[in-house]
Write a protein that holds these residues in place. Structure first.
Motif, PDB file in Angstrom:
ATOM      1  N   LEU A 284       9.347  35.386 -63.130  1.00  0.00           N
ATOM      2  CA  LEU A 284       9.156  35.518 -61.693  1.00  0.00           C
ATOM      3  C   LEU A 284      10.314  34.846 -60.980  1.00  0.00           C
ATOM      4  CD1 LEU A 284       7.434  36.300 -59.218  1.00  0.00           C
ATOM      5  CD2 LEU A 284       6.337  34.053 -59.411  1.00  0.00           C
ATOM      6  N   ASP A 285      10.882  35.546 -60.004  1.00  0.00           N
ATOM      7  CA  ASP A 285      11.965  34.962 -59.215  1.00  0.00           C
ATOM      8  C   ASP A 285      11.883  35.530 -57.804  1.00  0.00           C
ATOM      9  OD1 ASP A 285      14.290  33.417 -58.725  1.00  0.00           O
ATOM     10  OD2 ASP A 285      15.524  35.213 -58.903  1.00  0.00           O
ATOM     11  N   LYS A 286      11.610  34.664 -56.840  1.00  0.00           N
ATOM     12  CA  LYS A 286      11.564  35.088 -55.441  1.00  0.00           C
ATOM     13  C   LYS A 286      12.880  34.747 -54.770  1.00  0.00           C
ATOM     14  CE  LYS A 286       9.042  34.682 -51.085  1.00  0.00           C
ATOM     15  NZ  LYS A 286       7.890  34.105 -50.361  1.00  0.00           N
ATOM     16  N   SER A 287      13.445  35.714 -54.049  1.00  0.00           N
ATOM     17  CA  SER A 287      14.712  35.507 -53.363  1.00  0.00           C
ATOM     18  C   SER A 287      14.623  36.054 -51.951  1.00  0.00           C
ATOM     19  CB  SER A 287      15.859  36.200 -54.113  1.00  0.00           C
ATOM     20  OG  SER A 287      15.979  35.707 -55.425  1.00  0.00           O
ATOM     21  N   VAL A 288      15.522  35.565 -51.105  1.00  0.00           N
ATOM     22  CA  VAL A 288      15.508  35.974 -49.710  1.00  0.00           C
ATOM     23  C   VAL A 288      16.938  36.036 -49.207  1.00  0.00           C
ATOM     24  CG1 VAL A 288      15.297  33.575 -48.900  1.00  0.00           C
ATOM     25  CG2 VAL A 288      14.537  35.458 -47.427  1.00  0.00           C
ATOM     26  N   ARG A 289      17.142  36.848 -48.202  1.00  0.00           N
ATOM     27  CA  ARG A 289      18.411  36.861 -47.498  1.00  0.00           C
ATOM     28  C   ARG A 289      18.153  37.295 -46.063  1.00  0.00           C
ATOM     29  NH1 ARG A 289      21.293  42.318 -49.893  1.00  0.00           N
ATOM     30  NH2 ARG A 289      19.798  43.785 -49.039  1.00  0.00           N
ATOM     31  N   ASN A 290      19.092  36.949 -45.204  1.00  0.00           N
ATOM     32  CA  ASN A 290      19.057  37.440 -43.844  1.00  0.00           C
ATOM     33  C   ASN A 290      19.424  38.908 -43.877  1.00  0.00           C
ATOM     34  OD1 ASN A 290      19.624  37.985 -41.079  1.00  0.00           O
ATOM     35  ND2 ASN A 290      19.983  35.801 -40.744  1.00  0.00           N
ATOM     36  N   LEU A 327      23.665  45.703 -44.085  1.00  0.00           N
ATOM     37  CA  LEU A 327      22.442  45.670 -44.887  1.00  0.00           C
ATOM     38  C   LEU A 327      21.315  46.382 -44.169  1.00  0.00           C
ATOM     39  CD1 LEU A 327      22.538  41.953 -45.987  1.00  0.00           C
ATOM     40  CD2 LEU A 327      23.616  43.922 -47.035  1.00  0.00           C
ATOM     41  N   ILE A 328      21.394  46.399 -42.861  1.00  0.00           N
ATOM     42  CA  ILE A 328      20.339  46.989 -42.043  1.00  0.00           C
ATOM     43  C   ILE A 328      20.979  47.934 -41.046  1.00  0.00           C
ATOM     44  CG2 ILE A 328      18.644  46.467 -40.238  1.00  0.00           C
ATOM     45  CD1 ILE A 328      17.694  45.766 -42.972  1.00  0.00           C
ATOM     46  N   VAL A 329      20.353  49.044 -40.822  1.00  0.00           N
ATOM     47  CA  VAL A 329      20.781  49.920 -39.742  1.00  0.00           C
ATOM     48  C   VAL A 329      20.193  49.358 -38.457  1.00  0.00           C
ATOM     49  CG1 VAL A 329      20.701  52.240 -38.794  1.00  0.00           C
ATOM     50  CG2 VAL A 329      20.912  51.907 -41.244  1.00  0.00           C
ATOM     51  N   TYR A 330      21.044  48.938 -37.560  1.00  0.00           N
ATOM     52  CA  TYR A 330      20.593  48.220 -36.362  1.00  0.00           C
ATOM     53  C   TYR A 330      20.804  49.102 -35.141  1.00  0.00           C
ATOM     54  CZ  TYR A 330      19.939  44.322 -33.142  1.00  0.00           C
ATOM     55  OH  TYR A 330      19.467  43.494 -32.161  1.00  0.00           O
ATOM     56  N   ASN A 331      19.758  49.336 -34.398  1.00  0.00           N
ATOM     57  CA  ASN A 331      19.814  50.176 -33.220  1.00  0.00           C
ATOM     58  C   ASN A 331      20.139  49.317 -32.004  1.00  0.00           C
ATOM     59  OD1 ASN A 331      18.917  51.641 -30.814  1.00  0.00           O
ATOM     60  ND2 ASN A 331      18.084  53.117 -32.281  1.00  0.00           N
ATOM     61  N   ARG A 332      21.322  49.544 -31.443  1.00  0.00           N
ATOM     62  CA  ARG A 332      21.780  48.709 -30.340  1.00  0.00           C
ATOM     63  C   ARG A 332      20.900  48.882 -29.107  1.00  0.00           C
ATOM     64  NH1 ARG A 332      27.083  50.482 -29.457  1.00  0.00           N
ATOM     65  NH2 ARG A 332      27.882  48.955 -30.917  1.00  0.00           N
ATOM     66  N   GLU A 333      20.470  50.101 -28.863  1.00  0.00           N
ATOM     67  CA  GLU A 333      19.681  50.358 -27.663  1.00  0.00           C
ATOM     68  C   GLU A 333      18.317  49.688 -27.740  1.00  0.00           C
ATOM     69  OE1 GLU A 333      19.535  54.542 -27.358  1.00  0.00           O
ATOM     70  OE2 GLU A 333      21.611  54.757 -26.686  1.00  0.00           O
ATOM     71  N   ASP A 384      14.766  39.588 -45.577  1.00  0.00           N
ATOM     72  CA  ASP A 384      14.608  40.570 -46.650  1.00  0.00           C
ATOM     73  C   ASP A 384      14.204  39.811 -47.913  1.00  0.00           C
ATOM     74  OD1 ASP A 384      14.826  42.581 -48.475  1.00  0.00           O
ATOM     75  OD2 ASP A 384      16.927  43.045 -48.078  1.00  0.00           O
ATOM     76  N   TYR A 385      12.961  39.977 -48.358  1.00  0.00           N
ATOM     77  CA  TYR A 385      12.447  39.248 -49.519  1.00  0.00           C
ATOM     78  C   TYR A 385      12.298  40.177 -50.720  1.00  0.00           C
ATOM     79  CZ  TYR A 385      11.028  35.184 -46.711  1.00  0.00           C
ATOM     80  OH  TYR A 385      11.011  34.065 -45.923  1.00  0.00           O
ATOM     81  N   THR A 512       9.780  38.570 -40.253  1.00  0.00           N
ATOM     82  CA  THR A 512      10.541  38.211 -39.063  1.00  0.00           C
ATOM     83  C   THR A 512      10.331  36.740 -38.740  1.00  0.00           C
ATOM     84  OG1 THR A 512      10.320  40.445 -38.176  1.00  0.00           O
ATOM     85  CG2 THR A 512      10.934  38.711 -36.629  1.00  0.00           C
ATOM     86  N   VAL A 513      11.438  36.040 -38.454  1.00  0.00           N
ATOM     87  CA  VAL A 513      11.351  34.653 -38.028  1.00  0.00           C
ATOM     88  C   VAL A 513      10.829  34.646 -36.587  1.00  0.00           C
ATOM     89  CG1 VAL A 513      12.579  32.477 -37.722  1.00  0.00           C
ATOM     90  CG2 VAL A 513      13.309  34.085 -39.494  1.00  0.00           C
ATOM     91  N   LYS A 514       9.793  33.905 -36.344  1.00  0.00           N
ATOM     92  CA  LYS A 514       9.208  33.850 -35.001  1.00  0.00           C
ATOM     93  C   LYS A 514      10.154  33.148 -34.032  1.00  0.00           C
ATOM     94  CE  LYS A 514       4.432  33.714 -36.720  1.00  0.00           C
ATOM     95  NZ  LYS A 514       3.186  32.921 -36.783  1.00  0.00           N
ATOM     96  N   SER A 515       9.890  33.326 -32.767  1.00  0.00           N
ATOM     97  CA  SER A 515      10.678  32.681 -31.718  1.00  0.00           C
ATOM     98  C   SER A 515       9.762  31.766 -30.919  1.00  0.00           C
ATOM     99  CB  SER A 515      11.326  33.736 -30.819  1.00  0.00           C
ATOM    100  OG  SER A 515      12.243  34.522 -31.544  1.00  0.00           O
ATOM    101  N   ASP A 516       9.295  30.722 -31.567  1.00  0.00           N
ATOM    102  CA  ASP A 516       8.417  29.765 -30.890  1.00  0.00           C
ATOM    103  C   ASP A 516       8.440  28.449 -31.646  1.00  0.00           C
ATOM    104  OD1 ASP A 516       6.694  30.037 -33.130  1.00  0.00           O
ATOM    105  OD2 ASP A 516       5.589  31.666 -32.154  1.00  0.00           O
ATOM    106  N   ALA A 517       7.576  27.543 -31.239  1.00  0.00           N
ATOM    107  CA  ALA A 517       7.583  26.192 -31.801  1.00  0.00           C
ATOM    108  C   ALA A 517       7.049  26.132 -33.230  1.00  0.00           C
ATOM    109  CB  ALA A 517       6.761  25.269 -30.909  1.00  0.00           C
ATOM    110  N   SER A 518       6.506  27.225 -33.746  1.00  0.00           N
ATOM    111  CA  SER A 518       5.986  27.206 -35.120  1.00  0.00           C
ATOM    112  C   SER A 518       7.103  27.182 -36.162  1.00  0.00           C
ATOM    113  CB  SER A 518       5.088  28.423 -35.357  1.00  0.00           C
ATOM    114  OG  SER A 518       5.836  29.627 -35.273  1.00  0.00           O
ATOM    115  N   VAL A 519       8.308  27.535 -35.764  1.00  0.00           N
ATOM    116  CA  VAL A 519       9.435  27.521 -36.683  1.00  0.00           C
ATOM    117  C   VAL A 519       9.910  26.083 -36.860  1.00  0.00           C
ATOM    118  CG1 VAL A 519      11.758  28.366 -37.149  1.00  0.00           C
ATOM    119  CG2 VAL A 519      10.113  29.825 -35.951  1.00  0.00           C
TER     120      VAL A 519
END
Length: 797
Positions: A284-290, A327-333, A384-385, A512-519
């Motif tokens: 077992l090996d868990k990995s992550v990246r942005n 790594l991700i297709v990012y929609n600017r709009e 991305d996990y 998704t990393v949250k945008s609040d004080a829980s981080v």
């Protein structure tokens, strides 16, 4: 000894050689001994065990050892021990540390043993013939036309039993060897099913044995089980249930009770068997990246130093497309990632534009493409996990997996996007990069092969007993019965198909990393834990592996001041630009605290960049949730009468890091040699780019496995499972304008004070003209001094 008894014994000895530990002997239910044998001769033969005592019962004792572990430690080799059916004290002492608990054997008395005595020409031929049920004969592929007809006229000891055929020991032995050689898995499955019905694959409680089958008790902690009071005759033994570490069951074998002694001079009624098992465990090996494409491009197609986010497909809605490095297709709009299969899956795997090269450090490729145990991310970022597990070896149905379940927990500051998918690979490189275009099998939630289930984790207050959510969420990914069938290699009808044995299984999802004080900011990080629970067919025997990741994010703790302490903080504005990745920071202001912001995204458009304003009363500005990178902080507005800063402030944040080694399911009887074997076969996380074990980590892992609190047992069994290892924190640090800077407690945020000085006083018109009078006065005084000086110089001439 009379001729017939001698012939019977020689026949049994012959079959003993053919079937290894399973010699065959005449059963009392077969035709009786000739009446011509005198009672005294018979009594003498019985006393010396020259002939069978029909009043006795037999027994079989089995001692089960993990030969994978024993062989790795040098305590076993193919030629060390000879199977005779007799007790081997030396072997038992030598292999005691490798005892395997939880194995079940089943046996079935398949028939009588007959004496085949017929006249051939001028001589009478006598040999042993064995009853084999017709169904078993079909499995062994014993042809009816080759069976011995024991009912024909002239047979001295005719047999008229129905539903059975008669074969010699040589025929039985050759047939068993042939079907195992042709297809060992199919042969084992057929013989196991002859004795045992495994029921559903995801539960073993409904398993049933065939009529007449005897199940031996499961082997105990010493690997021992036995069965007494057995009627004399021919038995088929099969290994029917195994604990989770067994990968290869022993081949089915025949046992005759009683059997001939190793010296060949007497009958033995109590057989000792030492069947060998091979063992092995998943990894077992868990990995992550942005998940977003980071770092300025240095490829030949895009000039070095160009902001790839604005350069690639610059005139389109997408910042990066399937043919780019992103790594991700990012929609600017939409200011979000396109997670559709067409756009997203094609970009998975950390592979560059050529679709072949995995991201590496150096060679022009960013480490952002690589999955790691730790990563840094901004609030609002997509993560991305991957959970990579090498499936254990699967042979016959006795080794089928009965459960394969991942329990994955994200800390409170990160939220699942509920988009779990599974891929299977035949090599580690593609699996560790999750290069889905090379996957052998792809599953999604519509496939019905697995389920995803999410729950909020609760903790119990020890004082009140009240349960409260701790903010984290747990995901359970479990293979369904269809999924288990696919992995084990059977279709819905129970027919054998190609299994996924030894494949690499990758469970992947985004969060998704949250945008609040829980981080959680700083070195404490946001831990994300996973465990894998798996079992085979033996009820109550399972094992668990663990791994962990950390996501790190940071803040900016700015104090705004004015040189005269009179400026208004609410008139000050800043913008923050990430110079590493080429984007402006977008953030949302806290609804409860003035001057506090949470990062929510990234933009390449300066007009969309957030303008950060300090607290109107204190001048404090907190920007929470920035990834570790290089930034440029620009003061774009200040209060009237004060100077803006001349330059942008350069801020560099270096991320926290730590070594993490997943737990390792070892082998039975862990000693130094067994530890070495496990270390050498360990699949995840401690190899350098050339595939060599990293020395420091290797020593650390070996030390953990050799003893101490990290050495665990599985369900009370000592099988050498090691605990998850989380190394010492390598603290984050920061620089401001290339000089070391202070950070708050736990290195949560970079400390910075920005002071604006008062503007110089300039002349103004109107009123009393004070500034103008003052300036003229100064100039007049200066002029007078000059005239006096000139006069003095002339007087000296």
């Amino acid at each position: 000894m009379k001729k017939k008894q001698l012939t019977i014994m020689l026949g049994a000895m012959t079959l003993a050689l053919l079937l290894g530990t399973a010699p065959v002997v005449q059963n009392v239910a077969a035709a009786g001994l000739p009446v011509s044998i005198s009672q005294k001769a018979k009594q003498d033969a019985l006393e010396h065990a020259d002939i069978i005592d029909s009043l006795k019962k037999g027994s079989v004792a089995i001692r089960k050892y993990d030969m994978t572990a024993a062989q790795a430690a040098g305590d076993y080799s193919e030629d060390m021990y000879v199977a005779t059916g007799e007790k081997d004290t030396v072997a038992e002492q030598k292999l005691a540390d490798y005892a395997m608990e939880g194995v079940q054997f089943s046996c079935l008395r398949v028939g009588n043993i007959e004496t085949h005595s017929v006249q051939k020409g001028t001589e009478t031929s006598v040999e042993l013939i064995y009853e084999i049920p017709e169904k078993l004969a079909d499995i062994l592929k014993l042809m009816k036309e080759n069976a011995v007809d024991m009912s024909k006229q002239g047979e001295a000891y005719p047999c008229h039993n129905t539903g059975v055929l008669h074969y010699t020991g040589q025929q039985i032995s050759d047939a068993l060897e042939a079907i195992l050689k042709a297809d060992e898995v199919a042969a084992k499955n057929a013989l196991e099913h002859y004795l045992y019905d495994y029921g559903t694959l995801d539960a073993t409680t409904d398993q049933k044995e065939a009529s007449g089958v005897c199940n031996l008790p499961k082997t105990d902690k010493n690997g021992y089980t036995h069965l007494d009071n057995l009627e004399l005759g021919l038995y088929l033994f099969v290994e029917t249930e195994v604990p989770e570490q067994v990968t290869d069951t022993v081949n089915p074998w025949f046992v005759q009770l009683p059997f001939t002694s190793a010296d060949g001079d007497m009958w033995q009624y109590d057989m000792n068997v030492y069947p060998k098992n091979q063992s092995g465990n998943p990894t077992l090996d868990k990995s992550v990246r942005n998940a977003y494409s980071n770092t300025l491009s240095v490829n030949e197609q895009v000039p070095s130093g160009t902001d790839k986010n604005t350069s690639v497909h610059a005139g389109e809605a997408y910042i990066a497309g399937n043919d780019s490095e992103a790594l991700i297709v990012y929609n600017r709009e939409a200011q979000s990632a396109d997670l559709t299969d067409a756009a997203y899956v094609a970009n998975r795997g950390g592979y560059t534009a050529d679709g072949v090269t995995a991201g590496k450090d150096g060679s022009g490729y960013s480490t952002d493409y690589m999955y790691r145990d730790t990563t840094t991310a901004s609030e609002g970022d997509l993560l991305d996990y991957i959970l990579v597990s090498k499936l254990p070896h699967i042979t016959s149905e006795a080794t089928f997996l009965g459960e394969y379940t991942f329990q994955d927990t994200l800390s409170g500051g990160i939220t699942y996007n509920k988009d779990v998918k599974i891929a299977f690979y035949d090599n580690a490189m593609d699996a560790n990069a999750n290069n889905t275009k090379n996957a052998k099998v792809l599953w999604n939630l519509n496939s019905g092969d697995y389920t995803q289930h999410y729950v909020d984790v609760t903790v119990t207050n020890p004082d009140t007993g009240v349960q409260n959510a701790d903010g984290s969420t747990r995901l359970t990914v479990a293979l369904t019965e269809d999924g288990l069938r696919a992995v084990n290699g059977v279709d819905a009808a129970g027919k054998q198909i190609e299994s996924l044995s030894d494949y690499y299984m990758v469970v992947y999802y985004t969060a998704t990393v949250k945008s609040d004080a829980s981080v959680v900011l700083g070195d404490e990080g946001n831990p994300n834990h996973v465990n894998l629970v798996w079992s085979r067919t033996s009820d109550g025997y399972y094992n668990m592996l663990e791994d962990q990741n950390y996501v790190y994010t940071y803040g900016l703790d700015l104090t705004k001041t004015f040189s005269d302490q009179k400026g208004k903080f609410e008139h000050v504005k800043f913008k923050l630009y990430n110079s590493t990745d080429g984007y402006y920071v977008m953030a949302e202001k806290s609804t409860t605290e003035d001057g506090v912001y949470y990062v929510v995204g990234k933009t390449v458009n300066e007009e969309q960049a957030t303008e950060f304003i300090p607290n109107a009363d204190s001048g404090k500005l907190l920007v929470n949730g920035a990834e570790a990178d290089s930034y440029q902080l620009t003061e774009i507005a200040t209060d009237k009468g004060y100077h803006l800063l001349k330059d942008q402030i350069k801020i560099d944040i270096s991320a926290t890091d730590r070594d993490i080694i997943a737990s390792v399911a070892g082998v039975t009887g862990m000693d130094a040699a067994a530890v070495e074997a496990v270390v050498n076969h360990y699949q995840g996380g401690i190899y350098d780019e050339n595939g060599n074990l990293v020395t420091a980590q290797r020593d650390e892992l070996t030390g953990a496995m050799a003893g101490g609190p990290a050495l665990e047992s599985a369900n009370g069994r000592t099988i050498g499972k090691t605990d998850l290892y989380v190394g010492t924190i390598q603290n984050a640090f920061a620089k401001i304008d290339d000089k070391d800077a202070l950070m708050t407690d736990q290195n949560q945020a970079v400390l910075l004070t920005v002071n604006n000085t008062k503007e110089f006083l300039l002349p103004q018109t109107g009123g009393k003209g004070l500034y103008l009078i003052t300036i003229v006065g100064v100039i007049s005084v200066a002029g007078g001094c000059y005239l006096v000086t000139r006069k003095r110089e002339k007087a000296k001439m």
